[in-house]
Scaffold this active site. Structure first.
Site, PDB file in Angstrom:
ATOM      1  N   HIS A   1      40.362  33.387  30.248  1.00 17.96           N
ATOM      2  CA  HIS A   1      40.623  34.823  30.236  1.00 17.96           C
ATOM      3  C   HIS A   1      41.970  35.191  29.633  1.00 17.96           C
ATOM      4  CE1 HIS A   1      42.841  33.454  33.795  1.00 17.96           C
ATOM      5  NE2 HIS A   1      43.625  34.501  33.578  1.00 17.96           N
TER       6      HIS A   1
HETATM    7  C1  UD1 Z   1      45.676  39.504  34.604  1.00 19.26           C
HETATM    8  C2  UD1 Z   1      47.091  38.965  34.408  1.00 19.26           C
HETATM    9  C3  UD1 Z   1      47.035  37.468  34.163  1.00 19.26           C
HETATM   10  C4  UD1 Z   1      46.273  36.757  35.267  1.00 19.26           C
HETATM   11  C5  UD1 Z   1      44.913  37.405  35.467  1.00 19.26           C
HETATM   12  C6  UD1 Z   1      44.224  36.783  36.648  1.00 19.26           C
HETATM   13  C7  UD1 Z   1      48.752  40.408  33.295  1.00 19.26           C
HETATM   14  C8  UD1 Z   1      49.436  40.654  32.034  1.00 19.26           C
HETATM   15  N1  UD1 Z   1      47.716  39.551  33.224  1.00 19.26           N
HETATM   16  O1  UD1 Z   1      44.940  39.284  33.416  1.00 19.26           O
HETATM   17  O2  UD1 Z   1      48.361  36.946  34.141  1.00 19.26           O
HETATM   18  O3  UD1 Z   1      46.096  35.410  34.898  1.00 19.26           O
HETATM   19  O4  UD1 Z   1      45.074  38.813  35.704  1.00 19.26           O
HETATM   20  O5  UD1 Z   1      42.844  36.969  36.584  1.00 19.26           O
HETATM   21  O6  UD1 Z   1      49.094  40.947  34.309  1.00 19.26           O
HETATM   22  N2  UD1 Z   1      38.901  44.227  34.025  1.00 19.26           N
HETATM   23  C9  UD1 Z   1      37.736  44.573  34.653  1.00 19.26           C
HETATM   24  N3  UD1 Z   1      37.730  44.668  36.028  1.00 19.26           N
HETATM   25  C10 UD1 Z   1      38.845  44.429  36.783  1.00 19.26           C
HETATM   26  C11 UD1 Z   1      40.034  44.091  36.132  1.00 19.26           C
HETATM   27  C12 UD1 Z   1      40.040  43.987  34.749  1.00 19.26           C
HETATM   28  O7  UD1 Z   1      36.698  44.790  34.026  1.00 19.26           O
HETATM   29  O8  UD1 Z   1      38.766  44.530  38.023  1.00 19.26           O
HETATM   30  C13 UD1 Z   1      38.886  44.106  32.544  1.00 19.26           C
HETATM   31  C14 UD1 Z   1      39.337  45.379  31.850  1.00 19.26           C
HETATM   32  O9  UD1 Z   1      38.585  45.495  30.692  1.00 19.26           O
HETATM   33  C15 UD1 Z   1      40.781  45.065  31.490  1.00 19.26           C
HETATM   34  C16 UD1 Z   1      40.752  43.576  31.245  1.00 19.26           C
HETATM   35  O10 UD1 Z   1      39.792  43.067  32.174  1.00 19.26           O
HETATM   36  O11 UD1 Z   1      41.201  45.775  30.371  1.00 19.26           O
HETATM   37  C17 UD1 Z   1      42.080  42.908  31.459  1.00 19.26           C
HETATM   38  O12 UD1 Z   1      42.597  43.202  32.749  1.00 19.26           O
HETATM   39  P1  UD1 Z   1      44.167  43.056  33.069  1.00 19.26           P
HETATM   40  O13 UD1 Z   1      44.395  43.313  34.483  1.00 19.26           O
HETATM   41  O14 UD1 Z   1      44.969  43.810  32.072  1.00 19.26           O
HETATM   42  O15 UD1 Z   1      44.477  41.558  32.701  1.00 19.26           O
HETATM   43  P2  UD1 Z   1      43.721  40.207  33.065  1.00 19.26           P
HETATM   44  O16 UD1 Z   1      43.140  39.653  31.825  1.00 19.26           O
HETATM   45  O17 UD1 Z   1      42.840  40.428  34.236  1.00 19.26           O
HETATM   46  N1  UDP Z   2      38.677  31.944  40.928  1.00 22.70           N
HETATM   47  C1  UDP Z   2      37.639  32.412  41.727  1.00 22.70           C
HETATM   48  N2  UDP Z   2      36.500  32.827  41.098  1.00 22.70           N
HETATM   49  C2  UDP Z   2      36.332  32.770  39.749  1.00 22.70           C
HETATM   50  C3  UDP Z   2      37.405  32.299  38.962  1.00 22.70           C
HETATM   51  C4  UDP Z   2      38.570  31.904  39.587  1.00 22.70           C
HETATM   52  O1  UDP Z   2      37.762  32.453  42.945  1.00 22.70           O
HETATM   53  O2  UDP Z   2      35.278  33.164  39.262  1.00 22.70           O
HETATM   54  C5  UDP Z   2      39.935  31.525  41.594  1.00 22.70           C
HETATM   55  C6  UDP Z   2      40.422  30.144  41.226  1.00 22.70           C
HETATM   56  O3  UDP Z   2      39.843  29.157  42.035  1.00 22.70           O
HETATM   57  C7  UDP Z   2      41.925  30.280  41.444  1.00 22.70           C
HETATM   58  C8  UDP Z   2      42.198  31.707  41.003  1.00 22.70           C
HETATM   59  O4  UDP Z   2      40.964  32.397  41.130  1.00 22.70           O
HETATM   60  O5  UDP Z   2      42.253  30.125  42.790  1.00 22.70           O
HETATM   61  C9  UDP Z   2      42.704  31.731  39.587  1.00 22.70           C
HETATM   62  O6  UDP Z   2      42.645  33.010  39.087  1.00 22.70           O
HETATM   63  P1  UDP Z   2      42.685  33.332  37.527  1.00 22.70           P
HETATM   64  O7  UDP Z   2      42.112  32.203  36.759  1.00 22.70           O
HETATM   65  O8  UDP Z   2      42.073  34.659  37.381  1.00 22.70           O
HETATM   66  O9  UDP Z   2      44.238  33.524  37.254  1.00 22.70           O
HETATM   67  P2  UDP Z   2      45.447  32.586  36.804  1.00 22.70           P
HETATM   68  O10 UDP Z   2      45.544  31.460  37.768  1.00 22.70           O
HETATM   69  O11 UDP Z   2      45.197  32.152  35.404  1.00 22.70           O
HETATM   70  O12 UDP Z   2      46.612  33.499  36.862  1.00 22.70           O
END
Ligand code: UD1
Ligand code: UDP
Length: 355
Positions: free
Chosen positions: A193
């Site tokens: 992601h």
């Molecule tokens: C964010 C964090 C990243 C973290 C990740 C964990 C930042 C810059 N990024 O990335 O460090 O690893 O969370 O998962 O803070 N969206 C949905 N539903 C939701 C949330 C998001 O559909 O509930 C979609 C939207 O299209 C949104 C995109 O995901 O634009 C990105 O969401 P965003 O919160 O900006 O960043 P993540 O990629 O989730």
């Molecule tokens: N995770 C989860 N369900 C999923 C994907 C990830 O519960 O479908 C958990 C995973 O085991 C870990 C955390 O979410 O504990 C990691 O989150 P993510 O990969 O979104 O963020 P990052 O660690 O890259 O910030």
């Protein structure tokens, strides 16, 4: 009053053990949810599964650009913190929510503790790197998950406030792990992601080419960002046509653990999942050029792959082919003893009562 600021999936997972530990010590605490993650599968499910109480307030920031999220959270958070007037704000990880929390609390002169202090990717294309740097330098206490992050804190002149606590995600893992491993029906588990991997079409295409070369049943609980980008680039049908790849909706934490324990290999660009691979016994291909969990990389548990570099992909495929599940007593142990939350609570107590 202690305030925990969270907003993203991995932060709920990190919050649970510390919240419960402070609760056992009868601290007054409340949770502020930024609302950066809002889908039930990325938020509510973790509160339910990990028995975390409902947030005191949800700032409902939703999605947006980095500036929109950061600034929006700051506006809501400032009001909430003025009203609550806490003795401490606890921040988690490296998201835009974390950055907003650091800037807002620091300017209100509220002490900050940062869970996952000292982590660095040394990679400029990584937006979270800026969040980590700012959060660490504005914090009063850094809870470092491993020796590498403690050393980074020292290099940046922050050793006086940095403590090696072990990794709190290991606490969560141990408290949720049933101990059951499924050896038959092994899978390759894949998640990705990161902005660096999702936001460019040619990068996505190289990841799809890599997936096509992987042997075995692949299960991918896909982050909504990845799904959205694949659709926007017109790559959704192509990826869905890969026969040995099963794309599913994001799963809850319990299901994620059981998938990890079925995996003989994990392919990911997630900071959390790549480290959890060592708790669960599956080796990991990490799909990003950034620095990540140095000890696991040196131990050849994690192989770092650049999906756009053919030689790197070739090596990763060989690594993946040779990967087998690793027995519990042979898994590397770099992230503490599963009692990080106890150490964090002790340190907070010391700071609050100057004992
Ligand atoms: C964010 C964090 C990243 C973290 C990740 C964990 C930042 C810059 N990024 O990335 O460090 O690893 O969370 O998962 O803070 N969206 C949905 N539903 C939701 C949330 C998001 O559909 O509930 C979609 C939207 O299209 C949104 C995109 O995901 O634009 C990105 O969401 P965003 O919160 O900006 O960043 P993540 O990629 O989730
Ligand atoms: N995770 C989860 N369900 C999923 C994907 C990830 O519960 O479908 C958990 C995973 O085991 C870990 C955390 O979410 O504990 C990691 O989150 P993510 O990969 O979104 O963020 P990052 O660690 O890259 O910030």
């Amino acid at each position: 009053m202690i305030v925990h600021l969270v907003g993203n999936r991995p932060q709920f997972i990190k919050l649970a053990p510390l919240y419960h530990e402070l609760n056992d010590r009868n601290y007054e605490q409340c949770i502020i949810h930024s609302g950066q993650h809002y889908d039930a599968g990325l938020s509510d499910i973790f509160f339910q599964e990990l028995n975390i109480p409902q947030p005191y307030v949800n700032l409902k920031i939703g999605s947006g650009t980095h500036a929109e999220i950061t600034a929006g959270v700051m506006l809501g958070l400032e009001k909430a913190l003025i009203k609550i007037s806490p003795e401490f704000v606890i921040l988690y990880g490296d998201t835009d929510t974390t950055l907003a929390g650091a800037l807002t609390a620091a300017k209100l002169n509220i002490p900050i503790a940062h869970v996952e202090g000292g982590i660095r990717t040394h990679y400029k294309g990584n937006p979270e790197e800026y969040n980590r740097i700012v959060a660490d330098h504005l914090s009063d206490i850094l809870f470092c998950p491993d020796k590498v992050s403690l050393d980074s804190a020292e290099k940046e002149g922050m050793i006086e406030k940095a403590y090696l606590t072990g990794d709190i995600m290991y606490d969560t893992f141990l408290s949720a792990d049933s101990g059951i491993e499924t050896v038959e029906d092994e899978i390759i588990l894949m998640t990705w992601h990161r902005q660096e991997n999702t936001d460019r079409k040619d990068r996505m295409e190289s990841i799809i080419r890599f997936i096509r070369k992987l042997d075995g049943k692949i299960i991918c609980p896909m982050h909504p960002r990845t799904q959205k980008c694949l659709k926007n680039f017109g790559l959704w049908e192509e990826i869905c046509s890969i026969e040995n790849l099963k794309i599913i909706e994001p799963v809850g934490y319990m299901e994620m653990i059981s998938l990890m324990k079925r995996a003989r290999l994990i392919v990911t660009d997630s900071g959390g999942v790549s480290k959890e691979s060592s708790f669960a016994g599956a080796k990991c291909i990490f799909m990003l050029e950034a620095d990540i969990w140095d000890d696991l990389v040196k131990h050849q548990w994690i192989f770092k792959m650049n999906p756009e570099d053919e030689a790197s992909v070739k090596k990763a495929l060989l690594f993946g082919k040779q990967a087998v599940r690793v027995a519990e007593n042979e898994r590397p142990q770099f992230y503490g003893d599963g009692h990080a939350a106890t150490k964090m609570a002790d340190l907070l107590e010391k700071y609050l009562f100057k004992v």
